[in-house]
Design an enzyme around this catalytic site. Sequence first.
Site: not given
Length: 308
Positions: A140-142
């Site tokens: 997942l993106d940050q």
Amino acid sequence: MIDMKKAGEWLVGTLGLEVAGKPIGELLREHWRLPKKTVHLLFQHKEILLDGSPAAQHTRTAEGQEIRLRVCQPEPLGLEPVRGGLDLLYEDDHLLVVNKPAGLLLHPTESHHHMTLDHLVAGHFSETGTLAKVRHVHRLDQDTSGAVLYAKHALASALLDDLLRLRSIKRSYVAYVHGHPANERGTITQPIGKDRHHPARRRVTPSGEHAVTHYRVMERYRQAAKLECHLDTGRTHQIRVHLSYLGHPLIGDTLYGGKAADFNRQALHAAVLHFVHPFGGEQMKVEAPLPSDLKRLQETLAEVPRRT
């Protein structure tokens, strides 16, 4: 599928009628879809036992036989454990699902290598005596919150990676976007590639990789909408790029045309994981509750009356 339990360094299970009579090598490669290299090494090291005796590739199985696979040998964690703060959604002998908060990197990078979700999982393994390498199955993106799947041993990692490759791990996201999509449901099929003018961005481009996003409108507000999104592919920033291309960028996603206002991250949450458990065959549905910042955003959006 065979229900397998951990016993020290071994996974132990009982063979059922559906696999009886098959050569054990074929069973591992075709029924469990294990990589050929993995199967070869297990036989070479005599780490596959049938009723307590080492098996050969051609050994035929029988209903009710006990099978043992030595795949849970102690491994180094691979990074420094950080204890506490892990929101655990599900765990068994083979895998765990963690609820990642927004703002936390999933794995170490060159510039950030001290505190990530992987470090927190390493801390959980350390606390529970799990002597395994930290292996996340997807990313997942940050600034995206929600459910992340981890494997607890090499065999589980191989099987879950295969499920991901076959698109058998379904991920459902909740997204809050600017404006109202014209249709209640839709599919965006547009290739995604790097933006040569901005190293952190991706964009829709004919030279990009095939990407498919399905969406459904869950709620409409005055100037925004809540969507449910499903992915057929897993390209970097896929939902963010596709919804921006549609003309409805995520609230807070300034990289792709969204407005921050009082919300300082992309309004995106990985809400549900669906998959068949690789050991036992249960239909798994693991849900990550909506985080408090998205709950507040939803309340704010709902408070603004829609025009009639």
